[in-house]
Enzyme design. Structure first.
Site, mmCIF file in Angstrom:
data_model
loop_
_atom_site.group_PDB
_atom_site.id
_atom_site.type_symbol
_atom_site.label_atom_id
_atom_site.label_comp_id
_atom_site.label_asym_id
_atom_site.label_seq_id
_atom_site.Cartn_x
_atom_site.Cartn_y
_atom_site.Cartn_z
ATOM 1 N N PRO A 269 118.155 -5.612 104.538
ATOM 2 C CA PRO A 269 118.501 -4.918 103.291
ATOM 3 C C PRO A 269 117.723 -3.614 103.180
ATOM 4 O O PRO A 269 116.513 -3.608 102.989
ATOM 5 C CB PRO A 269 118.082 -5.919 102.205
ATOM 6 C CG PRO A 269 117.054 -6.781 102.855
ATOM 7 C CD PRO A 269 117.399 -6.859 104.303
ATOM 8 N N VAL A 271 116.372 -0.031 101.785
ATOM 9 C CA VAL A 271 116.054 0.748 100.590
ATOM 10 C C VAL A 271 115.548 2.099 101.072
ATOM 11 O O VAL A 271 114.768 2.160 102.023
ATOM 12 C CB VAL A 271 114.983 0.053 99.721
ATOM 13 C CG1 VAL A 271 114.543 0.968 98.588
ATOM 14 C CG2 VAL A 271 115.511 -1.254 99.159
ATOM 15 N N ASP A 445 112.780 -2.071 105.169
ATOM 16 C CA ASP A 445 113.388 -3.397 105.067
ATOM 17 C C ASP A 445 112.826 -4.076 103.826
ATOM 18 O O ASP A 445 111.638 -4.435 103.783
ATOM 19 C CB ASP A 445 113.058 -4.208 106.333
ATOM 20 C CG ASP A 445 113.773 -5.549 106.378
ATOM 21 O OD1 ASP A 445 114.196 -6.037 105.311
ATOM 22 O OD2 ASP A 445 113.887 -6.114 107.482
ATOM 23 N N HIS A 446 113.679 -4.286 102.815
ATOM 24 C CA HIS A 446 113.204 -4.795 101.534
ATOM 25 C C HIS A 446 112.826 -6.275 101.580
ATOM 26 O O HIS A 446 112.282 -6.816 100.607
ATOM 27 C CB HIS A 446 114.268 -4.576 100.451
ATOM 28 C CG HIS A 446 113.681 -4.259 99.108
ATOM 29 N ND1 HIS A 446 112.382 -4.543 98.775
ATOM 30 C CD2 HIS A 446 114.219 -3.669 98.006
ATOM 31 C CE1 HIS A 446 112.140 -4.162 97.535
ATOM 32 N NE2 HIS A 446 113.231 -3.624 97.043
ATOM 33 N N ARG A 447 113.089 -6.950 102.697
ATOM 34 C CA ARG A 447 112.646 -8.339 102.826
ATOM 35 C C ARG A 447 111.128 -8.415 102.957
ATOM 36 O O ARG A 447 110.504 -9.384 102.525
ATOM 37 C CB ARG A 447 113.295 -8.998 104.048
ATOM 38 C CG ARG A 447 114.788 -9.191 103.950
ATOM 39 C CD ARG A 447 115.354 -9.731 105.246
ATOM 40 N NE ARG A 447 115.123 -8.831 106.361
ATOM 41 C CZ ARG A 447 115.483 -9.074 107.615
ATOM 42 N NH1 ARG A 447 116.089 -10.227 107.915
ATOM 43 N NH2 ARG A 447 115.249 -8.203 108.572
#
Length: 475
Positions: A269, A271, A445-447
């Protein structure tokens, strides 16, 4: 494919030069039928999904046949050239299959030799020094004759690795095949310190990787339908007008890049955050450093200081330098920075990286950047140079672009895009003045990187470029 019946004819097969790739395109032949070749001589250049690589022949002889024309895409494991080795390359009592330049198709097995009087096994797949062999769906014919005991096989391997068939000295040399030794040399790993996991104490590629970094999630095997060695291009539709359209086959580096970007975009994901910053002081520092004797002969440009600024920001925010382990559901924080530099080449976009960039001085970083760019422009970037990246910089400013939303290279946590540096009106000390301004964009990586962490990293980079003296105070 034509089969040579003469016992003196050897077939050199397309090796896996990129750790798990299934095919390669023959770019150029350096020899023709009738030419004499020697062990280690480069006979052709091939392009894989990762890079262009030159292939050396592993034995002496005379070229009998080139199996494929230039521009042909060939599956790994397919014979590409036949060489007549009659009367050359084999010593007394040495079986033709005992060439140290070749390795078995199965990963890391114990070496075996045919017993006296027995029919020799099927020719083994030659390997370019420094790279592994992909697991193929093609089944190998079973070996005939009794198996050599593991202890004897281990001794045979030890003799081969000692170079002249002599036993090791008081302190034996670690057991490892030439490709594994090349990998260890590239990564700066002392094989004597590596714990072997292969049969009979043989060091594998995985052992070398484990010695320099935490284990990563193994990629899932890709199952592909078998394709013929030579495939004709698909016919264009009836409506295709050759005078109005041009069709470009997607293969090699471009094909791999496309697959990687799609996989990254729909797995991690993304951002992206942006900041516009006054870099006038950084540009002045660049001009001053060009006159510094410590950097004499090196290329000093804004990218050098931007790279250094990012490395300092990572040191202040180490959790951003990480990867996501899907299988273990863990965040793996790296205590080293392999800094990727996106490079546009005639064969497509590649992202080689500078190993342990965080440990380099400014002159060392400048030298590494210069070598990376020069190698990429020449099309000589090796597959190893594009593996193991942790964070990347892409300089879209060289194309006059202000900013962008870069996509993460697979397995990395963040990528910094640098826009064009332009004179713009800027409020400086209470007055509007022309200043050197650029826009930075950080995708992450928004994880594993939340908004706070990503914002801190981007803000630190911007602060350093606005006040480059922070390279000293923050470092």
């Amino acid at each position: 494919m034509t089969t040579m019946t003469e016992a003196s004819v050897r077939e050199f097969k397309m090796p896996d030069v990129g750790e798990g790739l299934t095919e390669a395109e023959i770019l150029k032949w350096y020899v023709q039928p009738g030419d004499t070749v020697t062990d280690g001589q480069v006979v052709c250049e091939v392009e894989t999904a990762k890079a262009a690589v030159e292939l050396p022949i592993p034995y002496d002889g005379v070229v009998r046949e080139l199996r494929f024309a230039e521009g042909t895409t060939v599956d790994v494991g397919t014979a590409i050239i036949a060489v007549d080795v009659a009367g050359r390359g084999a010593g007394a009592g040495q079986a033709p299959e005992a060439s140290a330049a070749e390795a078995p198709a199965a990963p890391e097995p114990a070496a075996q030799e045919p017993a006296a009087g027995e029919k020799k096994p099927q020719a083994r797949q030659p390997v370019l020094v420094g790279y592994g062999v992909a697991t193929s769906s093609t089944k190998r014919r079973p070996r005939r004759g009794p198996e050599i005991p593991a202890q004897e096989a281990s001794k045979a391997i030890q003799s081969e690795l000692n170079g002249h068939g002599t036993a090791a000295a008081a302190q034996p040399r670690p057991l490892a095949k030439p490709p594994v030794r090349k990998l260890a040399k590239d990564l700066g790993v002392d094989l004597a310190t590596v714990i072997p996991s292969g049969p009979d104490g043989i060091i594998t590629r995985e052992d070398v990787h484990a010695a320099v970094a935490p284990p990563r999630q193994a990629p899932e095997p890709v199952t592909a339908a078998p394709a013929p060695a030579v495939s004709a291009p698909a016919a264009p539709p009836a409506s295709y007008d050759v005078t109005r359209e041009t069709r470009i086959p997607v293969r090699g580096v471009r094909k791999a890049t496309a697959a990687a970007m799609v996989g990254s975009a729909f797995t991690a994901p993304h951002v992206t955050e942006f900041v516009t910053v006054d870099v006038t002081r950084t540009m002045k520092l660049v001009e001053e450093l060009k006159q510094d004797k410590e950097l004499e002969g090196l290329r000093v440009n804004p990218l050098l200081l931007i790279a250094k600024a990012l490395l300092v920001a990572i040191r202040r925010n180490p959790d951003v330098n990480a990867s996501w382990d899907e299988a273990a559901q863990e965040i793996v924080v790296k205590h080293y920075v392999n800094l990727g530099i996106a490079a546009a080449t005639p064969r497509g976009l590649i992202v080689p990286n500078i190993k342990d960039a965080d440990a380099k001085t400014l002159p060392q970083l400048a030298q590494a950047l210069a070598e990376l760019v020069a190698t990429a422009r020449e099309g000589k970037t090796s597959p190893a140079a594009m593996q193991g990246g942790t964070v990347t910089i892409t300089n879209v400013g060289v194309f006059g672009v202000d900013t962008g939303t870069p996509i993460l290279p697979p397995g990395e946590s963040a990528i910094l895009a640098v826009g064009a540096i332009k004179l713009q009106p800027w409020v400086h000390k209470g007055k509007v003045k022309p200043r050197q301004v650029t826009t930075l964009a950080l995708s992450f990586d928004h994880r594993l990187v939340d908004g706070e962490l990503g914002s801190k990293v981007l803000a630190d980079v911007a602060a350093i470029l606005e006040q480059p003296k922070r390279l000293i105070t923050w470092a």
